[in-house]
Design a protein around this motif. Structure first.
Motif, PDB file in Angstrom:
ATOM      1  N   MET A  70      26.860   7.872  23.924  1.00 15.49           N
ATOM      2  CA  MET A  70      26.588   6.442  23.842  1.00 15.49           C
ATOM      3  C   MET A  70      25.099   6.138  23.704  1.00 15.49           C
ATOM      4  SD  MET A  70      29.644   5.325  24.065  1.00 15.49           S
ATOM      5  CE  MET A  70      29.412   3.556  24.332  1.00 15.49           C
ATOM      6  N   ALA A  71      24.254   7.165  23.839  1.00 12.39           N
ATOM      7  CA  ALA A  71      22.802   6.959  23.799  1.00 12.39           C
ATOM      8  C   ALA A  71      22.319   6.839  22.356  1.00 12.39           C
ATOM      9  CB  ALA A  71      22.092   8.103  24.504  1.00 12.39           C
ATOM     10  N   PRO A  72      21.591   5.773  22.015  1.00  8.39           N
ATOM     11  CA  PRO A  72      21.102   5.602  20.634  1.00  8.39           C
ATOM     12  C   PRO A  72      20.275   6.776  20.128  1.00  8.39           C
ATOM     13  CG  PRO A  72      20.864   3.555  21.873  1.00  8.39           C
ATOM     14  CD  PRO A  72      21.274   4.595  22.863  1.00  8.39           C
ATOM     15  N   ASP A  73      19.461   7.374  20.996  1.00 12.21           N
ATOM     16  CA  ASP A  73      18.627   8.497  20.557  1.00 12.21           C
ATOM     17  C   ASP A  73      19.466   9.718  20.191  1.00 12.21           C
ATOM     18  OD1 ASP A  73      16.298   7.073  20.841  1.00 12.21           O
ATOM     19  OD2 ASP A  73      15.780   7.897  22.803  1.00 12.21           O
ATOM     20  N   ILE A  74      20.580   9.890  20.859  1.00 11.70           N
ATOM     21  CA  ILE A  74      21.480  10.997  20.506  1.00 11.70           C
ATOM     22  C   ILE A  74      22.105  10.741  19.147  1.00 11.70           C
ATOM     23  CG2 ILE A  74      23.637  12.168  21.111  1.00 11.70           C
ATOM     24  CD1 ILE A  74      21.364  12.996  22.901  1.00 11.70           C
ATOM     25  N   ILE A  75      22.545   9.521  18.940  1.00 11.13           N
ATOM     26  CA  ILE A  75      23.176   9.163  17.673  1.00 11.13           C
ATOM     27  C   ILE A  75      22.210   9.349  16.509  1.00 11.13           C
ATOM     28  CG2 ILE A  75      24.210   7.275  16.357  1.00 11.13           C
ATOM     29  CD1 ILE A  75      25.224   6.201  19.109  1.00 11.13           C
ATOM     30  N   SER A  76      20.937   8.978  16.724  1.00 12.75           N
ATOM     31  CA  SER A  76      19.948   9.098  15.652  1.00 12.75           C
ATOM     32  C   SER A  76      19.317  10.486  15.585  1.00 12.75           C
ATOM     33  CB  SER A  76      18.831   8.058  15.846  1.00 12.75           C
ATOM     34  OG  SER A  76      18.083   8.338  17.039  1.00 12.75           O
ATOM     35  N   GLY A  77      19.497  11.282  16.641  1.00 10.38           N
ATOM     36  CA  GLY A  77      18.880  12.610  16.685  1.00 10.38           C
ATOM     37  C   GLY A  77      17.419  12.579  17.053  1.00 10.38           C
ATOM     38  N   SER A  78      16.967  11.499  17.667  1.00  9.99           N
ATOM     39  CA  SER A  78      15.548  11.337  18.009  1.00  9.99           C
ATOM     40  C   SER A  78      15.279  11.861  19.416  1.00  9.99           C
ATOM     41  CB  SER A  78      15.149   9.861  17.905  1.00  9.99           C
ATOM     42  OG  SER A  78      15.434   9.362  16.622  1.00  9.99           O
ATOM     43  N   VAL A  79      15.305  13.177  19.569  1.00  4.16           N
ATOM     44  CA  VAL A  79      15.125  13.771  20.889  1.00  4.16           C
ATOM     45  C   VAL A  79      14.049  14.852  20.836  1.00  4.16           C
ATOM     46  CG1 VAL A  79      17.511  13.328  21.554  1.00  4.16           C
ATOM     47  CG2 VAL A  79      16.916  15.529  20.517  1.00  4.16           C
ATOM     48  N   SER A  80      13.617  15.263  22.023  1.00  5.73           N
ATOM     49  CA  SER A  80      12.685  16.373  22.170  1.00  5.73           C
ATOM     50  C   SER A  80      13.142  17.184  23.369  1.00  5.73           C
ATOM     51  CB  SER A  80      11.256  15.857  22.385  1.00  5.73           C
ATOM     52  OG  SER A  80      11.137  15.281  23.685  1.00  5.73           O
ATOM     53  N   THR A  81      12.403  18.242  23.685  1.00  8.53           N
ATOM     54  CA  THR A  81      12.773  19.078  24.823  1.00  8.53           C
ATOM     55  C   THR A  81      12.627  18.347  26.153  1.00  8.53           C
ATOM     56  OG1 THR A  81      10.531  20.001  24.840  1.00  8.53           O
ATOM     57  CG2 THR A  81      12.243  21.250  23.662  1.00  8.53           C
ATOM     58  N   LEU A  82      11.893  17.238  26.183  1.00 10.74           N
ATOM     59  CA  LEU A  82      11.706  16.473  27.418  1.00 10.74           C
ATOM     60  C   LEU A  82      12.669  15.286  27.519  1.00 10.74           C
ATOM     61  CD1 LEU A  82       7.796  16.349  27.530  1.00 10.74           C
ATOM     62  CD2 LEU A  82       9.319  17.995  28.636  1.00 10.74           C
ATOM     63  N   TRP A  83      13.396  14.997  26.451  1.00  8.16           N
ATOM     64  CA  TRP A  83      14.185  13.766  26.399  1.00  8.16           C
ATOM     65  C   TRP A  83      15.259  13.723  27.473  1.00  8.16           C
ATOM     66  CZ3 TRP A  83      19.220  12.277  25.921  1.00  8.16           C
ATOM     67  CH2 TRP A  83      19.457  10.926  25.625  1.00  8.16           C
ATOM     68  N   LEU A  84      16.024  14.785  27.629  1.00 10.75           N
ATOM     69  CA  LEU A  84      17.162  14.746  28.540  1.00 10.75           C
ATOM     70  C   LEU A  84      16.725  14.554  29.986  1.00 10.75           C
ATOM     71  CD1 LEU A  84      20.192  14.891  28.936  1.00 10.75           C
ATOM     72  CD2 LEU A  84      20.013  17.379  29.088  1.00 10.75           C
ATOM     73  N   GLU A  85      15.654  15.194  30.388  1.00 12.33           N
ATOM     74  CA  GLU A  85      15.170  15.023  31.763  1.00 12.33           C
ATOM     75  C   GLU A  85      14.825  13.557  32.024  1.00 12.33           C
ATOM     76  OE1 GLU A  85      15.129  17.084  34.188  1.00 12.33           O
ATOM     77  OE2 GLU A  85      14.843  19.140  33.503  1.00 12.33           O
ATOM     78  N   ASP A  86      14.163  12.917  31.063  1.00  6.88           N
ATOM     79  CA  ASP A  86      13.814  11.504  31.220  1.00  6.88           C
ATOM     80  C   ASP A  86      15.069  10.638  31.273  1.00  6.88           C
ATOM     81  OD1 ASP A  86      11.137  12.191  31.169  1.00  6.88           O
ATOM     82  OD2 ASP A  86      10.884  11.736  29.035  1.00  6.88           O
ATOM     83  N   TRP A  87      16.021  10.915  30.408  1.00  2.00           N
ATOM     84  CA  TRP A  87      17.270  10.150  30.373  1.00  2.00           C
ATOM     85  C   TRP A  87      18.041  10.306  31.671  1.00  2.00           C
ATOM     86  CZ3 TRP A  87      22.511  11.299  30.546  1.00  2.00           C
ATOM     87  CH2 TRP A  87      23.394  10.307  30.099  1.00  2.00           C
ATOM     88  N   LEU A  88      18.100  11.531  32.190  1.00  2.00           N
ATOM     89  CA  LEU A  88      18.815  11.787  33.443  1.00  2.00           C
ATOM     90  C   LEU A  88      18.152  11.078  34.619  1.00  2.00           C
ATOM     91  CD1 LEU A  88      19.649  15.578  33.054  1.00  2.00           C
ATOM     92  CD2 LEU A  88      21.309  13.705  33.152  1.00  2.00           C
ATOM     93  N   ALA A  89      16.826  11.018  34.620  1.00  2.00           N
ATOM     94  CA  ALA A  89      16.115  10.320  35.696  1.00  2.00           C
ATOM     95  C   ALA A  89      16.455   8.835  35.683  1.00  2.00           C
ATOM     96  CB  ALA A  89      14.611  10.530  35.547  1.00  2.00           C
ATOM     97  N   THR A  90      16.500   8.238  34.497  1.00  2.00           N
ATOM     98  CA  THR A  90      16.866   6.822  34.381  1.00  2.00           C
ATOM     99  C   THR A  90      18.306   6.598  34.814  1.00  2.00           C
ATOM    100  OG1 THR A  90      15.307   6.533  32.555  1.00  2.00           O
ATOM    101  CG2 THR A  90      17.049   4.882  32.776  1.00  2.00           C
ATOM    102  N   ARG A  91      19.192   7.502  34.408  1.00  2.00           N
ATOM    103  CA  ARG A  91      20.609   7.390  34.767  1.00  2.00           C
ATOM    104  C   ARG A  91      20.797   7.513  36.278  1.00  2.00           C
ATOM    105  NH1 ARG A  91      25.272  11.227  34.476  1.00  2.00           N
ATOM    106  NH2 ARG A  91      27.121  10.054  33.828  1.00  2.00           N
ATOM    107  N   ALA A  92      20.080   8.450  36.900  1.00  2.00           N
ATOM    108  CA  ALA A  92      20.187   8.634  38.344  1.00  2.00           C
ATOM    109  C   ALA A  92      19.732   7.387  39.081  1.00  2.00           C
ATOM    110  CB  ALA A  92      19.359   9.849  38.785  1.00  2.00           C
ATOM    111  N   GLU A  93      18.697   6.745  38.576  1.00  2.00           N
ATOM    112  CA  GLU A  93      18.194   5.519  39.214  1.00  2.00           C
ATOM    113  C   GLU A  93      19.226   4.396  39.060  1.00  2.00           C
ATOM    114  OE1 GLU A  93      15.664   2.926  41.247  1.00  2.00           O
ATOM    115  OE2 GLU A  93      15.776   5.112  41.117  1.00  2.00           O
ATOM    116  N   ASP A  94      19.882   4.306  37.898  1.00  2.00           N
ATOM    117  CA  ASP A  94      20.905   3.289  37.704  1.00  2.00           C
ATOM    118  C   ASP A  94      22.085   3.518  38.644  1.00  2.00           C
ATOM    119  OD1 ASP A  94      19.365   2.171  35.726  1.00  2.00           O
ATOM    120  OD2 ASP A  94      20.464   3.121  34.072  1.00  2.00           O
TER     121      ASP A  94
END
Length: 462
Positions: free
Chosen positions: A433-457
């Motif tokens: 469901m993540a727009p960056d996944i759909i577009s392929g706009s990721v880096s090696t640091l992307w998932l850690e940042d996404w998980l931190a935001t998800r954990a806070e939510d």
């Protein structure tokens, strides 16, 4: 049934789980008899039920079973196996194990001990890459002799830098220093961790590339000639452990793709590589440049996506090569078609910091249909032990385009029924469901940042 073209007659599998099942299937297709070694915890697992013979080599602890070289070698001798396949993990990159298997007059299904030693040591691998004309990340010429040498290198190449264990692997033995003070504080700890984890406190320094993708190239070699089977992207990582992989890599310029694949073949031939292996690179998106970081001298967890886009059975080819056959593939005959994605389904709770979730697998209904594959080493009703890696299976999909593959993955995840314990299947559904996944706009640091935001939510909604 007699073997179909391979010189191997009886293969001992020194591993467990889904990779053991995968090896058994490849061996069976070639008419090779199989011997599955197991710990006490794995007596009833799928691989044990599929193999022609089963041998218990030790108790549940990996150190006293799957990692016990003497126990495995005793099974080799008693079974009469003429070859050993180590899979991935455990003893797969142990030069000592490879050497001792060969000393028994038995084929080790991988490169020889000298190649494992050379490419398993990250400093030596870096040197081999330089000799083959393969670009490497700016850093120290080898192991740093001490703090002063480390600081000199870091200030020459610029912060941030990575302190990496020379004998490390699998994303372990790495620390990042953003300043001189952080480097001074981190270096002794990094050396202690390297000694504890790998029995070798040697470290080296590399520039830390922030905006990077993790790209790897699959190769096969027969000791004389090597070919590549194109690249995979493994940028979605948690704590430097891969979570989601794709082939081909997303948003990689064709010229860069051609160069890094050619570089992989050059390096493989430069070290007379034999078997299946993977060259790992960082792709610096800002500079559109790639750098070699390490070589894995074994089959990879994510090898199925390469099989899906090329139609090449990597385990079959590996067994043929190790059985004495020359490499059957020519580079011009290997083509890549469509797009494949693999997601790892682990017995972990992604909503509770990936806390392990072993126990009885009461439900396992796997998806099917064209372009859908589920590699697993478990069955409904099995007890998932807490002693080993938490991987339950790998869900792999293929379609003609990446968008179609993403849609197929969503459907397959919806069809997958696995439980009652939590798994990372829910994580992958959320990632879709993540727009960056759909577009392929990721880096090696992307998932850690996404998980931190998800954990806070999740915390806010609790």
């Amino acid at each position: 049934m007699t073997s179909q073209g391979s010189g191997i007659k009886k293969l001992l599998i020194a591993n467990r789980g889904e990779i053991a099942v995968r090896i058994i299937r490849a061996a069976r297709d070639l008419g090779i008899r199989t011997v599955q070694v197991v710990s006490e915890a794995d007596r009833e697992m799928l691989a044990a039920r599929m193999a022609d013979e089963v041998m218990v080599i030790g108790p549940v602890q990996a150190a006293k079973s799957y990692l016990d070289i003497d126990a495995v070698l005793k099974a080799v001798s008693e079974s009469g196996a003429d070859a050993v396949h180590p899979g991935y993990g455990f003893l797969s990159e142990s030069a000592e194990f490879a050497r001792r298997v060969s000393e028994l007059g038995v084929t080790f299904c991988g490169p020889d001990a000298a190649t494992i030693e050379r490419m398993g040591d990250k400093v030596n691998a870096r040197t081999a890459a330089i000799e083959a004309g393969v670009p490497v990340v700016p850093g120290s010429d080898g192991r740093v002799a001490g703090l002063d040498a480390a600081v000199e290198v870091a200030e020459r190449i610029g912060y941030p830098v990575m302190i990496k264990a020379a004998a490390g692997g699998g994303g372990r033995g790495i620390r990042i220093a953003n300043t001189r003070e952080e480097l001074i504080a981190a270096l002794p700890t990094a050396m202690n961790e390297a000694r504890a984890g790998f029995g070798d406190d040697g470290v080296y320094i590399e520039a830390f590339i922030r905006n990077a993708r993790h790209i790897e190239v699959q190769i096969l070699g027969d000791g004389t000639r090597a070919v590549h089977l194109f690249e995979r992207e493994c940028s979605l990582q948690r704590r430097r452990q891969k979570v989601w992989e794709e082939a081909p890599a997303v948003a990689l310029p064709d010229s860069v793709r051609a160069d890094l694949c050619a570089a992989a073949v050059r390096l493989a031939e430069g070290v007379s590589y034999r078997g299946a292996g993977t060259l790992e690179y960082l792709y610096d998106m800002d500079r559109e440049a790639f750098y070699f970081i390490e070589m894995n001298t074994r089959i990879q967890v994510e090898h199925p996506i390469t099989e899906m886009i090329t139609g090449v059975d990597l385990l079959r080819e590996m067994l043929l090569i190790m059985g004495g056959e020359p490499l059957s593939l020519k580079q011009e005959d290997i083509t890549a078609r469509g797009h494949a994605i693999e997601v790892r389904i682990n017995a972990e709770n992604p909503d509770k910091n990936f806390f392990p979730a072993p126990g009885v697998l009461e439900t396992l209904k796997v998806p099917g249909g064209p372009g859908v594959r589920f590699d697993t080493g478990v069955c409904e009703g099995d007890t998932i032990p807490p002693y080993y890696d938490s991987l339950l299976g790998k869900l792999i999909v293929w379609d003609r385009t990446r968008d179609a593959a993403l849609a197929k993955l969503a459907g397959a995840l919806g069809e997958l029924q696995i439980g009652p314990k939590p798994t990372t299947a829910s994580l992958h559904a959320a990632l879709l469901m993540a727009p960056d996944i759909i577009s392929g706009s990721v880096s090696t640091l992307w998932l850690e940042d996404w998980l931190a935001t998800r954990a806070e939510d999740i915390r806010k909604s609790a």
